[in-house]
Enzyme design. Structure first.
Site, short mmCIF file in Angstrom:
data_model
loop_
_atom_site.label_atom_id
_atom_site.label_comp_id
_atom_site.label_asym_id
_atom_site.label_seq_id
_atom_site.Cartn_x
_atom_site.Cartn_y
_atom_site.Cartn_z
N ARG A 1 -11.90 -4.08 -4.58
CA ARG A 1 -10.77 -3.16 -4.65
C ARG A 1 -10.37 -2.63 -3.28
O ARG A 1 -9.36 -1.92 -3.16
CB ARG A 1 -11.07 -1.99 -5.60
CG ARG A 1 -12.26 -1.10 -5.24
CD ARG A 1 -12.57 -0.19 -6.43
NE ARG A 1 -13.74 0.65 -6.22
CZ ARG A 1 -13.69 1.92 -5.90
NH1 ARG A 1 -12.54 2.51 -5.73
NH2 ARG A 1 -14.80 2.62 -5.75
N GLU B 1 -20.26 1.08 -14.77
CA GLU B 1 -19.46 0.52 -13.68
C GLU B 1 -19.71 -0.96 -13.45
O GLU B 1 -18.90 -1.63 -12.82
CB GLU B 1 -19.78 1.27 -12.37
CG GLU B 1 -19.49 2.74 -12.40
CD GLU B 1 -20.00 3.43 -11.16
OE1 GLU B 1 -19.20 3.66 -10.25
OE2 GLU B 1 -21.22 3.72 -11.10
N ASN C 1 -12.62 1.98 -12.09
CA ASN C 1 -12.30 1.40 -10.78
C ASN C 1 -13.31 0.33 -10.40
O ASN C 1 -12.97 -0.80 -10.06
CB ASN C 1 -12.25 2.48 -9.70
CG ASN C 1 -11.21 3.54 -9.98
OD1 ASN C 1 -10.36 3.37 -10.86
ND2 ASN C 1 -11.27 4.64 -9.27
N ASP C 2 -14.59 0.70 -10.46
CA ASP C 2 -15.63 -0.27 -10.11
C ASP C 2 -15.83 -1.32 -11.20
O ASP C 2 -16.06 -2.50 -10.91
CB ASP C 2 -16.96 0.44 -9.82
CG ASP C 2 -17.09 0.84 -8.36
OD1 ASP C 2 -16.63 0.08 -7.49
OD2 ASP C 2 -17.63 1.92 -8.08
N ARG D 1 -17.32 14.66 -8.16
CA ARG D 1 -17.88 13.79 -7.13
C ARG D 1 -18.63 14.66 -6.13
O ARG D 1 -18.03 15.51 -5.49
CB ARG D 1 -16.76 13.02 -6.42
CG ARG D 1 -15.90 12.17 -7.34
CD ARG D 1 -14.77 11.53 -6.54
NE ARG D 1 -13.94 10.66 -7.37
CZ ARG D 1 -12.87 11.07 -8.05
NH1 ARG D 1 -12.52 12.36 -8.00
NH2 ARG D 1 -12.17 10.24 -8.78
N ARG E 1 -21.69 14.08 -11.06
CA ARG E 1 -22.28 12.79 -10.72
C ARG E 1 -23.23 12.92 -9.54
O ARG E 1 -22.90 13.58 -8.55
CB ARG E 1 -21.17 11.79 -10.40
CG ARG E 1 -21.68 10.38 -10.11
CD ARG E 1 -20.52 9.42 -9.90
NE ARG E 1 -19.78 9.69 -8.67
CZ ARG E 1 -18.66 9.06 -8.32
NH1 ARG E 1 -18.14 8.16 -9.13
NH2 ARG E 1 -18.05 9.36 -7.19
N HIS F 1 0.80 -1.22 0.00
CA HIS F 1 0.00 0.00 0.00
C HIS F 1 0.84 1.27 0.00
O HIS F 1 0.42 2.29 -0.56
CB HIS F 1 -0.97 -0.02 1.19
CG HIS F 1 -2.20 -0.81 0.90
ND1 HIS F 1 -3.04 -1.29 1.87
CD2 HIS F 1 -2.74 -1.20 -0.27
CE1 HIS F 1 -4.05 -1.94 1.31
NE2 HIS F 1 -3.88 -1.91 0.02
N CYS G 1 -13.52 7.91 -16.76
CA CYS G 1 -13.24 8.82 -15.64
C CYS G 1 -12.57 8.12 -14.48
O CYS G 1 -12.28 8.74 -13.46
CB CYS G 1 -14.51 9.51 -15.16
SG CYS G 1 -15.78 8.39 -14.55
#
Length: 534
Positions: free
Chosen positions: A427, A393, A416-417, A263, A299, A156, A464
């Site tokens: 994730r 997504e 990402n999703d 966001r 969004r 990480h 995005c």
């Protein structure tokens, strides 16, 4: 020894609550900055903190007479030994995350006896290993690089360092700890090298190379406001992911063509009640005003999963990522959704607003939302209507893109999703971090299907998610027909420069071949051969 099981259990629960609150603040602050890698890592730490097996083992230690601190440490260290002994490098790297949780629990129980490192203006931080919580607490402007003896490329800290733009070498072995405080060091993270004893000529060469890189960045910045047009004349919109008006201004300063994702969670988190309609309108209007005539994709609220809004009182779920999140939460709380839609419809001019809906799974959800927007617009006596887009997504949205594009004005890939749902890998799961790769051929095929479905109705597709910021992914996305890339503000000049050096025709030809490969590793290997500069 403990002061009695009841007192030690209470102390451990209090410490756990304090650490949980601290991690949640870190998630909220990262979300406000749009730092998704950071928020995902902290969300994984929340899961570790609440691991029932670790808590049960600590409880048994307390029952045996140990103090809360020693019981927690023994419980965590036992798990660390198990992971380290499995012979799996990926799992072994999770030991650092567990030790970070241990450190935070002990700090909450007994206070912090350590002191912050003494930093120079351009410090290369050297440590046996670093905890994510330690890295994010450091003054970012002073950390020029990181060298650790332990850790790994999929750890990480390495992921965070990449997201923060900090060059890092990890897993260098004990030799790293022989570096002395105050000595000069040349760190070349791209080459994977550190020179601990540079002579005057090597230092001069390194400074010259640093200046060349800085000059390249200045050159890219100087042309950042110009359009990103490929060598064969295809214009690609390079937009920014933001969380507020300040981010919007930063995006404009770096040459962004538009906002590709605002966001709205930042308005809702870290407070006791929902923002009013007027508060929301003011925030959205401030973003549009900061864009100097550019368009903004905003969004609707995406909560649930790893994004908690306490006052909504969302029900506890065994699988939050598969539960009440995104537009599903909006439909479950229609008054909250209506307030946000009215706030969005109140901004001026509406022609520059594009509303993006998260977690759409089929066309029925989209039609339901569009009808509600139309009803509210009629009630508000509006002559204009904003564009409405679908965030792709979940795999079903990609597979049904032709149906969605019939009723949507555009599609935006939330990589990402889409990656986590396509690969069935959470994730927020620390043990899977290195395997969650958006260049997996399965994901690329879904993007190809989505673009083809949108084209049937003359609609465009953007990206995005973090994939848009990956230099190796950019030529592939162009080849798949993506028309817009939305990235963090500081990456706009670099992405535009990369696009200008590509031929869309060549990208398309090669992307079709990449779809036939069998793994993300094969895809990345081929990309390095085709586009070495990416």
């Amino acid at each position: 020894r403990g002061a009695g099981a009841q007192a030690e259990r209470a102390a451990l629960l209090d410490a756990q609550a304090a650490v949980r609150a601290d991690i949640q603040r870190g998630i909220d602050e990262a979300l406000r900055r749009g730092a998704t890698a950071e928020s995902d890592i902290f969300a994984a730490h929340l899961a570790l903190l609440d691991d029932p097996e670790l808590l049960a083992a600590a409880g048994r230690g307390i029952d045996a007479g140990l103090s809360a601190g020693l019981a927690a440490r023994q419980s965590i260290r036992a798990q660390c030994e198990v992971l380290a002994g499995l012979g799996n490098q990926l799992l072994a790297e999770r030991v650092a995350d567990l030790k970070d949780i241990e450190r935070q629990l002990l700090r909450a129980l007994y206070g912090d006896a350590g002191s912050a490192p003494e930093l120079f203006d351009e410090s290369i931080l050297v440590a046996d290993d670093l905890a994510p919580s330690e890295l994010t607490r450091l003054p970012r402007g002073k950390v020029a690089g990181i060298v650790t003896a332990a850790g790994g490329a999929s750890g990480h800290v390495a992921i965070l360092a990449r997201a923060m733009g900090i060059p890092a070498l990890v897993a260098c072995g004990p030799a790293a700890l022989t570096l002395r405080h105050g000595q000069q060091l040349i760190l070349d993270a791209r080459a994977g090298l550190a020179n601990p004893q540079p002579d005057a000529a090597e230092l001069a060469a390194a400074r010259a190379q640093i200046e060349q890189l800085a000059a390249r960045l200045r050159s890219m910045q100087a042309s950042a406001s110009a359009p990103a047009i490929t060598q064969d004349g295809v214009a690609i919109e390079v937009a920014v992911n933001i969380a507020n008006a300040d981010d919007a201004r930063e995006g404009v300063a770096h040459g962004a063509d538009a906002v590709g994702l605002l966001r709205t969670e930042f308005l809702f988190i870290d407070r006791r009640d929902a923002p009013t309609e007027a508060e929301q309108t003011a925030a959205y209007q401030a973003v549009l005003d900061a864009l100097d005539g550019r368009n903004a994709i905003i969004r609707t609220l995406d909560v649930g999963g790893d994004k908690d809004v306490p006052y909504l009182q969302l029900p506890p779920e065994p699988n939050p990522a598969l539960g009440l999140r995104g537009i599903r939460a909006g439909f479950a709380y229609p008054e909250m959704l209506d307030n946000q839609l009215r706030a969005l419809l109140a901004v001026k001019p509406l022609a520059r607003l594009r509303i993006l809906v998260p977690m759409i799974a089929d066309v029925g959800e989209l039609i339901r939302l569009r009808e509600r927007i139309e009803q509210l617009a009629v009630e508000m006596q509006l002559a204009e209507r904003p564009q409405l887009g679908v965030m792709v997504e979940v795999p079903s949205a990609a597979l049904l893109a032709d149906q969605l594009a019939k009723h949507a004005d555009f599609l935006s890939i939330g990589s990402n999703d889409l990656t986590q749902y396509t690969l069935a890998m959470d994730r927020c799961n620390a043990t899977l971090a290195a395997r969650i790769d958006s260049l997996h051929p399965g994901l690329l095929r879904l993007i190809a299907i989505a673009v083809e479905g949108a084209k049937r109705h003359g609609k465009w597709v953007g990206v995005c998610g973090a994939m848009a910021s990956d230099p190796q992914a950019v030529p592939v996305l162009l080849g798949l027909g993506v028309a817009e890339l939305s990235v963090s503000p500081r990456l706009v000049p670099e992405v535009k420069s990369l696009v200008r050096g590509l031929s869309q025709r060549q990208c398309q030809s090669e992307a079709e071949r990449l779809l036939g490969l069998s793994s993300a590793q094969e895809v990345r290997g081929r990309i390095v051969e085709l586009w070495p500069a990416a």
